[in-house]
Design a protein around this motif. Sequence first.
Motif, PDB file in Angstrom:
ATOM      1  N   VAL A  46       0.848  -1.198   0.000  1.00 24.08           N
ATOM      2  CA  VAL A  46       0.000   0.000   0.000  1.00 24.08           C
ATOM      3  C   VAL A  46       0.881   1.244   0.000  1.00 24.08           C
ATOM      4  O   VAL A  46       2.083   1.184   0.265  1.00 24.08           O
ATOM      5  N   TYR A  47       0.251   2.373  -0.299  1.00 25.11           N
ATOM      6  CA  TYR A  47       0.938   3.657  -0.201  1.00 25.11           C
ATOM      7  C   TYR A  47       0.796   4.210   1.215  1.00 25.11           C
ATOM      8  O   TYR A  47      -0.288   4.146   1.808  1.00 25.11           O
ATOM      9  N   ASN A  48       1.877   4.770   1.766  1.00 21.08           N
ATOM     10  CA  ASN A  48       1.765   5.473   3.047  1.00 21.08           C
ATOM     11  C   ASN A  48       1.338   6.907   2.807  1.00 21.08           C
ATOM     12  O   ASN A  48       1.044   7.302   1.660  1.00 21.08           O
ATOM     13  N   ASP A  49       1.297   7.724   3.860  1.00 28.94           N
ATOM     14  CA  ASP A  49       0.802   9.092   3.709  1.00 28.94           C
ATOM     15  C   ASP A  49       1.746   9.985   2.914  1.00 28.94           C
ATOM     16  O   ASP A  49       1.406  11.120   2.583  1.00 28.94           O
ATOM     17  N   GLU A  98       5.575   3.257  -1.342  1.00 29.20           N
ATOM     18  CA  GLU A  98       5.081   1.883  -1.243  1.00 29.20           C
ATOM     19  C   GLU A  98       5.621   1.211   0.017  1.00 29.20           C
ATOM     20  O   GLU A  98       6.837   1.220   0.253  1.00 29.20           O
ATOM     21  N   VAL A  99       4.722   0.631   0.823  1.00 30.50           N
ATOM     22  CA  VAL A  99       5.132  -0.070   2.038  1.00 30.50           C
ATOM     23  C   VAL A  99       4.471  -1.450   2.079  1.00 30.50           C
ATOM     24  O   VAL A  99       3.406  -1.672   1.494  1.00 30.50           O
ATOM     25  N   ILE A 100       5.132  -2.379   2.767  1.00 28.24           N
ATOM     26  CA  ILE A 100       4.575  -3.709   2.969  1.00 28.24           C
ATOM     27  C   ILE A 100       3.389  -3.604   3.933  1.00 28.24           C
ATOM     28  O   ILE A 100       3.436  -2.861   4.911  1.00 28.24           O
ATOM     29  N   ASN A 101       2.314  -4.353   3.663  1.00 30.11           N
ATOM     30  CA  ASN A 101       1.101  -4.236   4.467  1.00 30.11           C
ATOM     31  C   ASN A 101       0.731  -5.532   5.179  1.00 30.11           C
ATOM     32  O   ASN A 101      -0.414  -5.735   5.564  1.00 30.11           O
ATOM     33  N   ILE A 126      11.231  -0.749  -0.833  1.00 33.22           N
ATOM     34  CA  ILE A 126      12.608  -0.638  -1.335  1.00 33.22           C
ATOM     35  C   ILE A 126      13.611  -0.939  -0.231  1.00 33.22           C
ATOM     36  O   ILE A 126      14.675  -1.513  -0.493  1.00 33.22           O
ATOM     37  N   ASP A 127      13.292  -0.584   1.015  1.00 35.76           N
ATOM     38  CA  ASP A 127      14.196  -0.874   2.130  1.00 35.76           C
ATOM     39  C   ASP A 127      14.237  -2.369   2.420  1.00 35.76           C
ATOM     40  O   ASP A 127      15.306  -2.933   2.681  1.00 35.76           O
ATOM     41  N   VAL A 128      13.072  -3.021   2.373  1.00 35.65           N
ATOM     42  CA  VAL A 128      13.011  -4.461   2.633  1.00 35.65           C
ATOM     43  C   VAL A 128      13.783  -5.223   1.560  1.00 35.65           C
ATOM     44  O   VAL A 128      14.543  -6.150   1.854  1.00 35.65           O
ATOM     45  N   GLU A 171       8.120  -4.766 -10.411  1.00 34.47           N
ATOM     46  CA  GLU A 171       8.244  -3.413 -10.967  1.00 34.47           C
ATOM     47  C   GLU A 171       8.989  -2.495 -10.009  1.00 34.47           C
ATOM     48  O   GLU A 171       9.822  -1.681 -10.428  1.00 34.47           O
ATOM     49  N   ILE A 172       8.699  -2.619  -8.699  1.00 32.56           N
ATOM     50  CA  ILE A 172       9.396  -1.795  -7.708  1.00 32.56           C
ATOM     51  C   ILE A 172      10.871  -2.174  -7.653  1.00 32.56           C
ATOM     52  O   ILE A 172      11.745  -1.304  -7.578  1.00 32.56           O
ATOM     53  N   LYS A 173      11.135  -3.473  -7.716  1.00 39.39           N
ATOM     54  CA  LYS A 173      12.518  -3.954  -7.679  1.00 39.39           C
ATOM     55  C   LYS A 173      13.312  -3.455  -8.880  1.00 39.39           C
ATOM     56  O   LYS A 173      14.433  -2.962  -8.748  1.00 39.39           O
TER      57      LYS A 173
END
Length: 256
Positions: A199-202, A206-209, A219-221, A247-249
């Motif tokens: 999901v998108y954060n504020d 992109e963050v893991i949910n 991207i950090d994970v 796609e993010i990778k």
Amino acid sequence: MQLNLKNPLVFFDLETTGIDIVKDRIVEISFMKVYPNGKEESKTRRINPGMPIPAESTAIHGISDDDVKDCPTFKEIAKSLATQIEGCDLAGYNSNRFDIPMLAEEFLRADVDIDFSKRKFIDVQTIFHKMEQRTLAAAYKFYCDKTLENAHTAEADTMATYEVLKAQLDRYPDLENDMSYLSKFSSFTNNVDFAGRIVYNDKGEEVINFGKYKGRLVIDVLETDPGYYGWIMNGDFPLNTKRVLTEIKLRGFNSK
């Protein structure tokens, strides 16, 4: 109230072998395509899911293995269906949480590349729940003063959803007859993938949910745990989730 459309809007409903978007398959799809000029086209197709239809699913929608044994598979109709909904926005009842993710999975399994990212999604159930908190049959009775006959058939549910949205616009002056507005209003989440695993954060990142990395930037994970990508790709996750993660990778690689 007639819908104020810039693009054709496709109301659709799926009947399936179950509710697992990874393992289950579509057995019937019905859609009504509404054009900006008010023209309407409707179509219903039975689909051979390539797997047995559980008895509990047949009890809901009335479609058995015998009913679909001579029907085409989704792969056989995928290109034609993609052409029919090309350039259209999509609407349904609980569609953001189920029908759209399921449809996206079927297209990916059929190797048909269809870009949903530019579409607007109108979820009539979300509008209804925000306004009244009821089911589709109750929504149809409440807004249209009609009894929903043949509930849980794709065609009846599709037609009812279309009528309910028009009635909602008539009933609530605060609801704008604009598909961009309705798409945002009928969305509960900021999903990146349809299943909501990312999901998108504020901040629009992109963050893991889910799981141990919930709330962490994707991207950090991927940077700190190289095996995470492989775990997702080899795991029992939706194809759409895997595509989004890839796609993010790749975007991360290209930015270096």
